[in-house]
Design a protein around this motif. Structure first.
Motif, PDB file in Angstrom:
ATOM      1  N   ALA A 210       0.815  -1.219   0.000  1.00 57.03           N
ATOM      2  CA  ALA A 210       0.000   0.000   0.000  1.00 57.03           C
ATOM      3  C   ALA A 210       0.847   1.267   0.000  1.00 57.03           C
ATOM      4  O   ALA A 210       0.371   2.330  -0.431  1.00 57.03           O
ATOM      5  CB  ALA A 210      -0.926   0.001   1.218  1.00 57.03           C
ATOM      6  N   LEU A 211       2.087   1.190   0.465  1.00 52.38           N
ATOM      7  CA  LEU A 211       2.892   2.402   0.622  1.00 52.38           C
ATOM      8  C   LEU A 211       3.101   3.184  -0.677  1.00 52.38           C
ATOM      9  O   LEU A 211       3.031   4.424  -0.659  1.00 52.38           O
ATOM     10  CB  LEU A 211       4.240   2.056   1.262  1.00 52.38           C
ATOM     11  CG  LEU A 211       4.212   1.862   2.779  1.00 52.38           C
ATOM     12  CD1 LEU A 211       5.600   1.515   3.296  1.00 52.38           C
ATOM     13  CD2 LEU A 211       3.690   3.108   3.485  1.00 52.38           C
ATOM     14  N   PRO A 212       3.367   2.535  -1.827  1.00 50.25           N
ATOM     15  CA  PRO A 212       3.495   3.343  -3.052  1.00 50.25           C
ATOM     16  C   PRO A 212       2.235   4.151  -3.350  1.00 50.25           C
ATOM     17  O   PRO A 212       2.324   5.294  -3.833  1.00 50.25           O
ATOM     18  CB  PRO A 212       3.753   2.292  -4.142  1.00 50.25           C
ATOM     19  CG  PRO A 212       4.322   1.123  -3.416  1.00 50.25           C
ATOM     20  CD  PRO A 212       3.642   1.111  -2.087  1.00 50.25           C
ATOM     21  N   LEU A 213       1.064   3.586  -3.055  1.00 60.82           N
ATOM     22  CA  LEU A 213      -0.192   4.298  -3.292  1.00 60.82           C
ATOM     23  C   LEU A 213      -0.344   5.462  -2.318  1.00 60.82           C
ATOM     24  O   LEU A 213      -0.817   6.540  -2.693  1.00 60.82           O
ATOM     25  CB  LEU A 213      -1.370   3.325  -3.150  1.00 60.82           C
ATOM     26  CG  LEU A 213      -1.339   2.102  -4.073  1.00 60.82           C
ATOM     27  CD1 LEU A 213      -2.476   1.142  -3.734  1.00 60.82           C
ATOM     28  CD2 LEU A 213      -1.429   2.539  -5.529  1.00 60.82           C
ATOM     29  N   ASN A 315      -6.039  -6.100   0.881  1.00 57.21           N
ATOM     30  CA  ASN A 315      -6.455  -5.155  -0.158  1.00 57.21           C
ATOM     31  C   ASN A 315      -5.619  -3.882  -0.021  1.00 57.21           C
ATOM     32  O   ASN A 315      -6.011  -2.943   0.680  1.00 57.21           O
ATOM     33  CB  ASN A 315      -7.945  -4.847  -0.012  1.00 57.21           C
ATOM     34  CG  ASN A 315      -8.492  -4.031  -1.173  1.00 57.21           C
ATOM     35  OD1 ASN A 315      -7.787  -3.212  -1.758  1.00 57.21           O
ATOM     36  ND2 ASN A 315      -9.755  -4.254  -1.501  1.00 57.21           N
ATOM     37  N   PRO A 316      -4.444  -3.827  -0.674  1.00 56.62           N
ATOM     38  CA  PRO A 316      -3.565  -2.660  -0.519  1.00 56.62           C
ATOM     39  C   PRO A 316      -4.224  -1.345  -0.917  1.00 56.62           C
ATOM     40  O   PRO A 316      -3.975  -0.310  -0.286  1.00 56.62           O
ATOM     41  CB  PRO A 316      -2.382  -2.991  -1.432  1.00 56.62           C
ATOM     42  CG  PRO A 316      -2.401  -4.473  -1.579  1.00 56.62           C
ATOM     43  CD  PRO A 316      -3.841  -4.869  -1.521  1.00 56.62           C
ATOM     44  N   ARG A 317      -5.068  -1.369  -1.946  1.00 58.82           N
ATOM     45  CA  ARG A 317      -5.695  -0.117  -2.382  1.00 58.82           C
ATOM     46  C   ARG A 317      -6.656   0.416  -1.325  1.00 58.82           C
ATOM     47  O   ARG A 317      -6.659   1.613  -1.015  1.00 58.82           O
ATOM     48  CB  ARG A 317      -6.416  -0.312  -3.720  1.00 58.82           C
ATOM     49  CG  ARG A 317      -7.006   0.977  -4.283  1.00 58.82           C
ATOM     50  CD  ARG A 317      -7.371   0.836  -5.736  1.00 58.82           C
ATOM     51  NE  ARG A 317      -6.191   0.590  -6.558  1.00 58.82           N
ATOM     52  CZ  ARG A 317      -5.361   1.546  -6.971  1.00 58.82           C
ATOM     53  NH1 ARG A 317      -5.574   2.811  -6.628  1.00 58.82           N
ATOM     54  NH2 ARG A 317      -4.318   1.230  -7.717  1.00 58.82           N
ATOM     55  N   ASP A 318      -7.474  -0.462  -0.755  1.00 60.35           N
ATOM     56  CA  ASP A 318      -8.398  -0.007   0.284  1.00 60.35           C
ATOM     57  C   ASP A 318      -7.627   0.452   1.516  1.00 60.35           C
ATOM     58  O   ASP A 318      -7.979   1.465   2.140  1.00 60.35           O
ATOM     59  CB  ASP A 318      -9.373  -1.124   0.650  1.00 60.35           C
ATOM     60  CG  ASP A 318     -10.545  -0.617   1.479  1.00 60.35           C
ATOM     61  OD1 ASP A 318     -11.086   0.459   1.148  1.00 60.35           O
ATOM     62  OD2 ASP A 318     -10.911  -1.282   2.463  1.00 60.35           O
ATOM     63  N   LEU A 319      -6.563  -0.278   1.862  1.00 58.26           N
ATOM     64  CA  LEU A 319      -5.728   0.127   2.991  1.00 58.26           C
ATOM     65  C   LEU A 319      -5.172   1.528   2.750  1.00 58.26           C
ATOM     66  O   LEU A 319      -5.242   2.402   3.634  1.00 58.26           O
ATOM     67  CB  LEU A 319      -4.592  -0.884   3.180  1.00 58.26           C
ATOM     68  CG  LEU A 319      -3.760  -0.834   4.470  1.00 58.26           C
ATOM     69  CD1 LEU A 319      -2.940  -2.108   4.617  1.00 58.26           C
ATOM     70  CD2 LEU A 319      -2.835   0.371   4.546  1.00 58.26           C
ATOM     71  N   ALA A 320      -4.631   1.753   1.553  1.00 64.08           N
ATOM     72  CA  ALA A 320      -4.034   3.054   1.246  1.00 64.08           C
ATOM     73  C   ALA A 320      -5.074   4.167   1.313  1.00 64.08           C
ATOM     74  O   ALA A 320      -4.829   5.236   1.900  1.00 64.08           O
ATOM     75  CB  ALA A 320      -3.391   3.013  -0.137  1.00 64.08           C
TER      76      ALA A 320
END
Length: 369
Positions: A210-213, A315-320
């Motif tokens: 998630a960090l890049p997002l 879910n990296p996008r939702d986390l971000a």
């Protein structure tokens, strides 16, 4: 009362179960009970027997940190456990793997047995047909069944409809885990902390992904406090995603250092894939941090939008998106204050110990009638 406890791991081991067992034993002693803990000789150099703040600790051999090692450890604890069970008023097994000595002592001496189901490991085994008869027998043997979350309680009741089953969330030392000075120097970036051992079930991979997002929206850094078999994989993943410079791997740290580390961040993140009730999340909240957590297990029982935020697991996008929205809120400090108030009101170690004493006393009184 004379209380005999058994738990595979115990401090100086670090973890939610270990913290829970220690807090409970220590508080029971402070309230006037005599407490003995049977546990593993899990680290080289530890004494086989000692008294720590009034808690008598008996450590016995454990060959490996594996299910086979746990079974071997439990098998060699029978003599010590039975010797003390003869004089105990009540016995308490912390996890199903620690229950067999108490089950035998109950048959031999008639002492009541309390069983607590703590971890997501129980949930995994409960879903496997070959383990279900074993777990059912252990649950049935308990005079009182406790579970660290409603999910664990409900799964246990699906195996056996125990008449005395309740969800009792783990407690936190709210005096030790309190707002205080930061241990780390200030940073120009927004700082989040992930106090998680680096095991697959804790989902730290998805925070890294998630960090890049997140960095597309703001300058952020993540402090990872904990070690484990996933570390090399996570470091390689951070390199491949170009965010290695935004992550600090601090490794394992003793509990005494955690309040200062937590005070160095703005938000604590728990990207778990499986969870009972996270002691680490409660500790972060007790230190006045808002919490961003995955919507799994017992986490939604302690975290909501008034004290942090929830996101979909794996879910990296939702986390971000949820993390950025939380960091951008102007009531972040107020959410942290509410988080601490919630823990103090509901999950202090004193309240935890008081409820355990009520259960113990009920069982002891029933036996003496």
């Amino acid at each position: 009362m004379k209380v005999l406890q058994q738990c595979i791991y115990f401090p100086p081991e670090v973890g939610g179960l270990e913290s829970h067992a220690w807090y409970l034993c220590r508080e029971l002693v402070r309230m006037g009970d005599e407490v003995t803990m049977v546990t593993s000789l899990s680290q080289a150099g530890l004494p086989r027997e000692e008294v720590v703040e009034g808690v008598r600790v008996l450590r016995r051999w454990m060959p490996a940190r594996t299910p086979a090692g746990w079974i071997a450890h439990t098998s060699v604890t029978f003599p010590a456990f039975l010797r003390h069970a003869r004089h105990a008023d009540v016995m308490h097994a912390q996890t199903f793997a620690s229950a067999p000595p108490g089950m035998l002592a109950k048959r031999l001496y008639g002492r009541p047995l309390v069983l607590t189901l703590h971890t997501s490991h129980f949930l995994r085994l409960a879903a496997q047909p070959r383990w279900q008869p074993i777990l059912r027998r252990i649950i049935r043997a308990a005079d009182w069944l406790l579970a660290a979350s409603t999910e664990i309680r409900d799964v246990a009741l699906g195996l056996y409809p125990h008449p005395r089953a309740e969800a009792l969330t783990n407690g936190v030392d709210t005096t030790m885990f309190a707002p205080g000075p930061p241990a780390l120097a200030p940073s120009a970036a927004r700082r989040v902390i992930v106090p998680r051992r680096l095991f697959e079930k804790n989902g730290v991979e998805y925070l890294v992904r998630a960090l890049p997002l997140v960095r597309e929206r703001m300058d952020v850094e993540a402090i990872l406090v904990g070690d484990g078999p996933e570390r090399a994989k996570l470091e390689a993943l951070a390199d491949s995603l170009g965010v290695r410079d935004a992550i600090t791997f601090l490794g394992a740290r003793p509990n005494t250092e955690l309040p200062g580390l937590l005070a160095s961040a703005e938000v604590a993140v728990f990207p778990s894939l499986m969870e009972a009730t996270s002691v680490a999340a409660l500790e972060a909240m007790s230190c006045g941090l808002p919490v961003a957590a995955s919507r799994v297990g017992g986490l939604p029982e302690i975290v909501d939008e008034t004290v942090g935020t929830l996101f979909e697991p794996a879910n990296p996008r939702d986390l971000a998106e949820r993390l950025v929205a939380l960091l951008e809120r102007d009531d972040l400090e107020e959410r942290g204050r509410r988080a601490r108030e919630r823990v103090v009101a509901n999950w202090s170690v004193r309240r935890l110990a008081e409820r355990h004493r009520e259960i113990y006393r009920t069982l002891v009184d029933e036996r003496q009638r």
